[in-house]
Design an enzyme around this catalytic site. Sequence first.
Site, short mmCIF file in Angstrom:
data_model
loop_
_atom_site.label_atom_id
_atom_site.label_comp_id
_atom_site.label_asym_id
_atom_site.label_seq_id
_atom_site.Cartn_x
_atom_site.Cartn_y
_atom_site.Cartn_z
N LYS A 197 -16.69 24.57 -25.38
CA LYS A 197 -15.64 23.59 -25.67
C LYS A 197 -14.52 23.67 -24.62
CE LYS A 197 -12.55 21.06 -27.32
NZ LYS A 197 -12.28 19.99 -28.21
N CYS A 251 -5.33 18.47 -25.91
CA CYS A 251 -6.58 19.16 -25.58
C CYS A 251 -6.62 19.61 -24.14
CB CYS A 251 -7.74 18.22 -25.89
SG CYS A 251 -7.59 17.47 -27.50
N1 SAJ Z 1 -6.54 11.26 -17.62
C1 SAJ Z 1 -6.30 11.02 -16.30
N2 SAJ Z 1 -7.34 10.61 -15.52
C2 SAJ Z 1 -8.59 10.43 -16.01
C3 SAJ Z 1 -8.82 10.67 -17.36
C4 SAJ Z 1 -7.78 11.09 -18.15
O1 SAJ Z 1 -5.18 11.17 -15.81
O2 SAJ Z 1 -9.47 10.05 -15.24
C5 SAJ Z 1 -5.45 11.73 -18.48
C6 SAJ Z 1 -5.18 10.83 -19.68
O3 SAJ Z 1 -4.33 9.77 -19.34
C7 SAJ Z 1 -4.58 11.81 -20.65
C8 SAJ Z 1 -5.33 13.11 -20.36
O4 SAJ Z 1 -5.86 12.95 -19.07
O5 SAJ Z 1 -3.20 12.02 -20.40
C9 SAJ Z 1 -6.44 13.44 -21.33
O6 SAJ Z 1 -7.12 12.28 -21.75
P1 SAJ Z 1 -8.71 12.21 -21.98
O7 SAJ Z 1 -9.02 10.85 -22.44
O8 SAJ Z 1 -9.42 12.69 -20.79
O9 SAJ Z 1 -8.98 13.31 -23.06
P2 SAJ Z 1 -8.44 13.63 -24.55
O10 SAJ Z 1 -7.46 14.74 -24.45
O11 SAJ Z 1 -8.04 12.39 -25.27
O12 SAJ Z 1 -9.80 14.17 -25.21
C10 SAJ Z 1 -10.48 15.27 -24.63
C11 SAJ Z 1 -11.97 14.90 -24.55
N3 SAJ Z 1 -12.67 15.87 -23.70
C12 SAJ Z 1 -13.49 15.48 -22.74
O13 SAJ Z 1 -13.71 14.32 -22.46
C13 SAJ Z 1 -14.19 16.58 -21.99
C14 SAJ Z 1 -12.55 14.86 -25.94
O14 SAJ Z 1 -13.96 14.69 -25.88
C15 SAJ Z 1 -12.23 16.18 -26.68
O15 SAJ Z 1 -12.72 16.14 -27.99
C16 SAJ Z 1 -10.73 16.33 -26.74
O16 SAJ Z 1 -10.25 16.41 -25.40
C17 SAJ Z 1 -10.41 17.61 -27.48
O17 SAJ Z 1 -10.10 17.53 -28.68
O18 SAJ Z 1 -10.54 18.69 -26.92
#
Ligand code: SAJ
Length: 411
Positions: A197, A251
């Site tokens: 995870k 996360c």
């Molecule tokens: N972000 C970027 N660039 C990107 C993707 C995201 O700057 O290309 C930023 C987003 O704007 C945000 C942050 O990263 O601020 C995180 O967003 P996210 O959509 O990547 O992830 P979370 O935190 O909403 O959810 C993640 C997910 N993990 C993965 O995709 C590996 C989700 O599957 C998990 O369940 C969740 O963390 C968790 O609970 O751990």
Amino acid sequence: MGLGYIGLSTAVMFARHGMFVHGVDTDAEKINILKNNELPIHEQGVKEMLDEALKNGRLTVSVQPDEADVFIIAVPTPINPDRSADLVYVKSVAEMILPFLRKGSLVILESTVPPGTLNNLLIPILKKSNLVIGEELFVSHSPERVLPGRIIEELVSNDRIVGGINEKSTELTVNLYSRFVKGKIHTADAATAEFVKLIENTYRDINIAFANELALIAGKLGINVWKAIELANHHPRVNIHLPGPGVGGHCIAVDPWFIVEKAPDEARLISLTRNINDGVPRHIADTIEKIVKEIDSPVITLLGLAFKGNVDDIRESPSLAVMSELKGRGYIIKAYDPYVRQHMDGKADTIEEAACGSDCLVVLTDHNLFKYMDYSKIGSLLRTRIIYDTRNLLSCLELSKQGFRYILMGS
Ligand code: SAJ
């Protein structure tokens, strides 16, 4: 145990699939909201399932646990100021369920935790039940892996990892989730499941830090980073993530530290990554400072306070970091985010109020609704027509036609 985004969604999912679910949260206000058939969170699809489960009696909610065959722990695991995992909620719910455990009960931890938490923290507490662990009481880790904004869909379709403390614990847990999971359920030992995870979110954090570094480099060289990444990603083995105002949420901005905590000397890239992503809001503030430097007493409007698009969650949101950085430098700040319910200084209820008299709109969150706002009307309310877009959300061509100076981060 824990009715946040994950606990509540999981509760209604099990209720829909024929189980009787007793949802517990120590927040009495949240329990009251739920009892009134209202949703304390914004998450697609949950409301309908909640209505159904409360109506058909498959879901009850309370501040107190009750006897059950299975206990699922989905409480927050925040981070301490020294960046170690704060496991106080895991500890307290484990203590709370002790009187309700009986022979044959299964305890599943879904919260994200540092490797070793099951063996070193959860099991010692559960032993106080006097049940023989692994024979009379079964324990496993099955980390939630769903994406906020798509939780209901992903609960069903995503693969799941199950790491029991022994084979029987794993088997019982796999059987339970099989009731609704359509993805594959993979099994491992508990510590591996805990580690998997963390490395998933860390992979994403590192990839985003790379993208954010590329944005700085491209900006310096006058290259459009968004276009460059899009082209690079046409390569079959390249998948660069997107730059932005930083990494937020409960996360990705947190979990990598749980690895650093366990192996600080080895986790060099992971620490550096966290620091790079945490440093982005400061760069954004520096750029805004340059953009408005010719304007007398500039007013800056931030579009989006949530940590990412189409969600209401502001935990670890880079928008808040940008806001406090700018406020600290003495700027007048307004903000607009229709998803976010919390009140804060400068937050406007309407886009008109937020735009009125402003000199610079800064797009920080990629909410879809920001794409479709009437920028010609908004422009007429502004004092200066400048838009700084940190998400590549808007069209330079369209906005230029409407007399805006459009500045795209990383170009
Ligand atoms: N972000 C970027 N660039 C990107 C993707 C995201 O700057 O290309 C930023 C987003 O704007 C945000 C942050 O990263 O601020 C995180 O967003 P996210 O959509 O990547 O992830 P979370 O935190 O909403 O959810 C993640 C997910 N993990 C993965 O995709 C590996 C989700 O599957 C998990 O369940 C969740 O963390 C968790 O609970 O751990």
